[in-house]
Motif scaffolding. Structure first.
Motif, PDB file in Angstrom:
ATOM      1  N   ARG A   9       6.861  -6.352 -16.393  1.00 56.59           N
ATOM      2  CA  ARG A   9       7.196  -5.638 -15.176  1.00 56.59           C
ATOM      3  C   ARG A   9       6.137  -5.790 -14.091  1.00 56.59           C
ATOM      4  NH1 ARG A   9       9.748  -0.002 -17.556  1.00 56.59           N
ATOM      5  NH2 ARG A   9      11.752  -0.896 -18.226  1.00 56.59           N
ATOM      6  N   PRO A  10       4.822  -5.606 -14.391  1.00 59.70           N
ATOM      7  CA  PRO A  10       3.834  -5.818 -13.348  1.00 59.70           C
ATOM      8  C   PRO A  10       3.863  -7.229 -12.796  1.00 59.70           C
ATOM      9  CG  PRO A  10       2.880  -4.632 -15.186  1.00 59.70           C
ATOM     10  CD  PRO A  10       4.223  -5.117 -15.626  1.00 59.70           C
ATOM     11  N   ALA A  11       4.117  -8.228 -13.655  1.00 57.32           N
ATOM     12  CA  ALA A  11       4.153  -9.604 -13.177  1.00 57.32           C
ATOM     13  C   ALA A  11       5.285  -9.807 -12.197  1.00 57.32           C
ATOM     14  CB  ALA A  11       4.291 -10.555 -14.374  1.00 57.32           C
ATOM     15  N   GLN A  12       6.458  -9.251 -12.502  1.00 54.19           N
ATOM     16  CA  GLN A  12       7.579  -9.379 -11.591  1.00 54.19           C
ATOM     17  C   GLN A  12       7.322  -8.625 -10.305  1.00 54.19           C
ATOM     18  OE1 GLN A  12      10.803  -7.913 -13.913  1.00 54.19           O
ATOM     19  NE2 GLN A  12      10.953  -9.726 -15.191  1.00 54.19           N
ATOM     20  N   ARG A  13       6.616  -7.496 -10.399  1.00 50.62           N
ATOM     21  CA  ARG A  13       6.422  -6.643  -9.244  1.00 50.62           C
ATOM     22  C   ARG A  13       5.334  -7.162  -8.317  1.00 50.62           C
ATOM     23  NH1 ARG A  13       5.267  -0.122  -9.574  1.00 50.62           N
ATOM     24  NH2 ARG A  13       5.783   0.373  -7.411  1.00 50.62           N
ATOM     25  N   CYS A  14       4.337  -7.854  -8.835  1.00 48.95           N
ATOM     26  CA  CYS A  14       3.169  -8.236  -8.051  1.00 48.95           C
ATOM     27  C   CYS A  14       3.125  -9.712  -7.697  1.00 48.95           C
ATOM     28  CB  CYS A  14       1.894  -7.866  -8.817  1.00 48.95           C
ATOM     29  SG  CYS A  14       1.731  -6.095  -9.158  1.00 48.95           S
ATOM     30  N   ALA A  15       4.079 -10.517  -8.159  1.00 49.41           N
ATOM     31  CA  ALA A  15       4.027 -11.948  -7.905  1.00 49.41           C
ATOM     32  C   ALA A  15       4.083 -12.273  -6.422  1.00 49.41           C
ATOM     33  CB  ALA A  15       5.182 -12.642  -8.640  1.00 49.41           C
ATOM     34  N   TRP A  16       4.758 -11.423  -5.653  1.00 47.64           N
ATOM     35  CA  TRP A  16       4.900 -11.649  -4.220  1.00 47.64           C
ATOM     36  C   TRP A  16       3.784 -10.998  -3.418  1.00 47.64           C
ATOM     37  CZ3 TRP A  16       4.664  -6.778  -2.721  1.00 47.64           C
ATOM     38  CH2 TRP A  16       5.114  -5.795  -3.625  1.00 47.64           C
ATOM     39  N   ALA A  17       2.887 -10.243  -4.050  1.00 44.80           N
ATOM     40  CA  ALA A  17       1.949  -9.392  -3.328  1.00 44.80           C
ATOM     41  C   ALA A  17       1.008 -10.187  -2.427  1.00 44.80           C
ATOM     42  CB  ALA A  17       1.148  -8.543  -4.314  1.00 44.80           C
ATOM     43  N   ARG A  18       0.449 -11.282  -2.930  1.00 43.66           N
ATOM     44  CA  ARG A  18      -0.532 -12.018  -2.136  1.00 43.66           C
ATOM     45  C   ARG A  18       0.072 -12.638  -0.879  1.00 43.66           C
ATOM     46  NH1 ARG A  18      -5.631 -13.362  -2.613  1.00 43.66           N
ATOM     47  NH2 ARG A  18      -5.701 -12.271  -4.604  1.00 43.66           N
ATOM     48  N   PRO A  19       1.183 -13.395  -0.951  1.00 49.02           N
ATOM     49  CA  PRO A  19       1.745 -13.930   0.303  1.00 49.02           C
ATOM     50  C   PRO A  19       2.184 -12.835   1.267  1.00 49.02           C
ATOM     51  CG  PRO A  19       3.224 -14.339  -1.557  1.00 49.02           C
ATOM     52  CD  PRO A  19       1.927 -13.898  -2.123  1.00 49.02           C
ATOM     53  N   CYS A  20       2.686 -11.722   0.734  1.00 43.51           N
ATOM     54  CA  CYS A  20       3.092 -10.629   1.622  1.00 43.51           C
ATOM     55  C   CYS A  20       1.880  -9.956   2.248  1.00 43.51           C
ATOM     56  CB  CYS A  20       3.921  -9.613   0.855  1.00 43.51           C
ATOM     57  SG  CYS A  20       5.547 -10.233   0.394  1.00 43.51           S
ATOM     58  N   GLY A  21       0.790  -9.888   1.507  1.00 37.77           N
ATOM     59  CA  GLY A  21      -0.438  -9.336   2.079  1.00 37.77           C
ATOM     60  C   GLY A  21      -0.944 -10.178   3.232  1.00 37.77           C
ATOM     61  N   TRP A  22      -0.911 -11.493   3.070  1.00 34.60           N
ATOM     62  CA  TRP A  22      -1.321 -12.371   4.170  1.00 34.60           C
ATOM     63  C   TRP A  22      -0.363 -12.259   5.348  1.00 34.60           C
ATOM     64  CZ3 TRP A  22      -6.026 -13.660   4.403  1.00 34.60           C
ATOM     65  CH2 TRP A  22      -6.769 -14.001   3.257  1.00 34.60           C
ATOM     66  N   ALA A  23       0.925 -12.075   5.067  1.00 34.36           N
ATOM     67  CA  ALA A  23       1.901 -11.891   6.146  1.00 34.36           C
ATOM     68  C   ALA A  23       1.578 -10.636   6.950  1.00 34.36           C
ATOM     69  CB  ALA A  23       3.318 -11.812   5.578  1.00 34.36           C
ATOM     70  N   ALA A  24       1.195  -9.551   6.270  1.00 37.63           N
ATOM     71  CA  ALA A  24       0.841  -8.316   6.969  1.00 37.63           C
ATOM     72  C   ALA A  24      -0.376  -8.523   7.862  1.00 37.63           C
ATOM     73  CB  ALA A  24       0.573  -7.202   5.955  1.00 37.63           C
ATOM     74  N   ILE A 213      -1.591  -2.021  14.229  1.00 36.17           N
ATOM     75  CA  ILE A 213      -2.660  -2.966  13.887  1.00 36.17           C
ATOM     76  C   ILE A 213      -3.411  -2.499  12.640  1.00 36.17           C
ATOM     77  CG2 ILE A 213      -4.823  -4.011  14.663  1.00 36.17           C
ATOM     78  CD1 ILE A 213      -3.693  -3.991  17.506  1.00 36.17           C
ATOM     79  N   PRO A 214      -3.998  -1.296  12.625  1.00 34.30           N
ATOM     80  CA  PRO A 214      -4.660  -0.863  11.374  1.00 34.30           C
ATOM     81  C   PRO A 214      -3.683  -0.659  10.231  1.00 34.30           C
ATOM     82  CG  PRO A 214      -4.613   0.935  12.968  1.00 34.30           C
ATOM     83  CD  PRO A 214      -4.162  -0.289  13.698  1.00 34.30           C
ATOM     84  N   TRP A 215      -2.423  -0.295  10.535  1.00 39.89           N
ATOM     85  CA  TRP A 215      -1.449  -0.104   9.455  1.00 39.89           C
ATOM     86  C   TRP A 215      -1.149  -1.429   8.763  1.00 39.89           C
ATOM     87  CZ3 TRP A 215       3.766  -1.434   8.356  1.00 39.89           C
ATOM     88  CH2 TRP A 215       4.365  -0.677   7.335  1.00 39.89           C
ATOM     89  N   PHE A 216      -0.906  -2.471   9.532  1.00 47.66           N
ATOM     90  CA  PHE A 216      -0.650  -3.773   8.926  1.00 47.66           C
ATOM     91  C   PHE A 216      -1.877  -4.255   8.148  1.00 47.66           C
ATOM     92  CE2 PHE A 216       2.839  -4.746  12.163  1.00 47.66           C
ATOM     93  CZ  PHE A 216       3.831  -4.733  11.214  1.00 47.66           C
ATOM     94  N   VAL A 217      -3.068  -4.039   8.706  1.00 46.36           N
ATOM     95  CA  VAL A 217      -4.290  -4.459   8.009  1.00 46.36           C
ATOM     96  C   VAL A 217      -4.422  -3.719   6.676  1.00 46.36           C
ATOM     97  CG1 VAL A 217      -6.812  -4.424   8.092  1.00 46.36           C
ATOM     98  CG2 VAL A 217      -5.512  -5.133  10.104  1.00 46.36           C
TER      99      VAL A 217
END
Length: 262
Positions: A9-24, A213-217
């Protein structure tokens, strides 16, 4: 079976986290770029009440600057918003499924509106600049039309964006998916965006943009810190699995022996 479920479950939930973090973080960067341009090169164009003729003259003299501004603040912003909206939906749907689903839909709608506004504006400035010398009256008419269409799609108010930020923040607040200050900032920014639908409160659009700006960061940092744990039984202690298997086998053998004896 029990040992593999918590790991997958954590793997499925967090696999997208890094690209989405950079998008933010990219989204925050587009806001910084846009506000900086508003305060410097585009100050004459965006402040006060310029007439149609003055606006056309500014567009003709600053076509490249305006084109870059529209591309970054609208098209790039909209494209980066898509993975973030999907990623936040994926992260929050287990905690607040209804809010996450509605927020995800609004995020995609906002992205589509912003991209459409950016495409119209980036093409429109070229059209207005070409007409400025040949037919000034037609250039003023085209500019007025484009300005109204662009404002209607993504510049006149921040209702859709404010609703998305508000719902995401409320969903995260329910189960503390994000730190409380991040959720509070998102709720405040979302309410400011929603308030821009009231004409006297349109000035809150600037507060909405600055607050994001701070929210996205902060959202980007939270997502980048989310770690993906490998799926499969490797995260569990194999000795525990072996003990459970042996225990289950022994219990089964005892039941069978008892049945045969009876």
């Amino acid at each position: 079976m029990r040992s593999t479920t918590p790991a997958t479950r954590p793997a499925q939930r967090c696999a997208w986290a890094r690209p989405c973090g950079w998008a933010a973080l990219l989204l925050a960067g587009t806001f910084v770029f846009g506000i900086a341009m508003l305060a410097t090169a585009l100050g004459e164009y965006t402040t006060g009440e310029p007439t149609a003729a003055e606006s056309v003259a500014f567009v003709a003299d600053n076509q490249a600057v305006l084109h870059a501004w529209y591309v970054v603040t609208l098209i790039v912003f909209g494209l980066a918003l898509v993975p973030l909206a999907l990623g936040l939906h994926q992260r929050l749907r287990g905690d607040a499924p209804v809010l996450a689903q509605v927020a995800g839909a609004l995020g995609l709608v906002w992205a589509g509106l912003v991209i459409a506004a950016g495409m119209i504006a980036s093409i429109g400035v070229g059209t207005v600049a070409d007409l400025a010398a040949a037919d000034p009256a037609q250039a003023r008419s085209v500019w007025s039309t484009l300005d109204s269409v662009q404002d209607g799609l993504g510049g006149g108010n921040e209702v859709v964006g404010g609703a998305w930020v508000l719902l995401v923040s409320l969903a995260a607040w329910r189960r503390a998916s994000f730190p409380r200050p991040v959720g509070a900032l998102g709720i405040a920014a979302g309410l400011a965006g929603l308030a821009t639908v009231v004409p006297p409160l349109e000035a809150l659009g600037l507060a909405f943009g600055v607050g994001l700006i701070p929210w996205f960061v902060a959202v980007g940092i939270v997502l980048l810190r989310a770690r993906t744990r490998p799926a499969g039984p490797s995260t569990a202690d194999p000795r525990i699995d072996l003990g459970r298997s042996l225990g289950a086998g022994t219990a089964t053998g005892r039941r069978r022996a008892g049945a045969a004896t009876g």
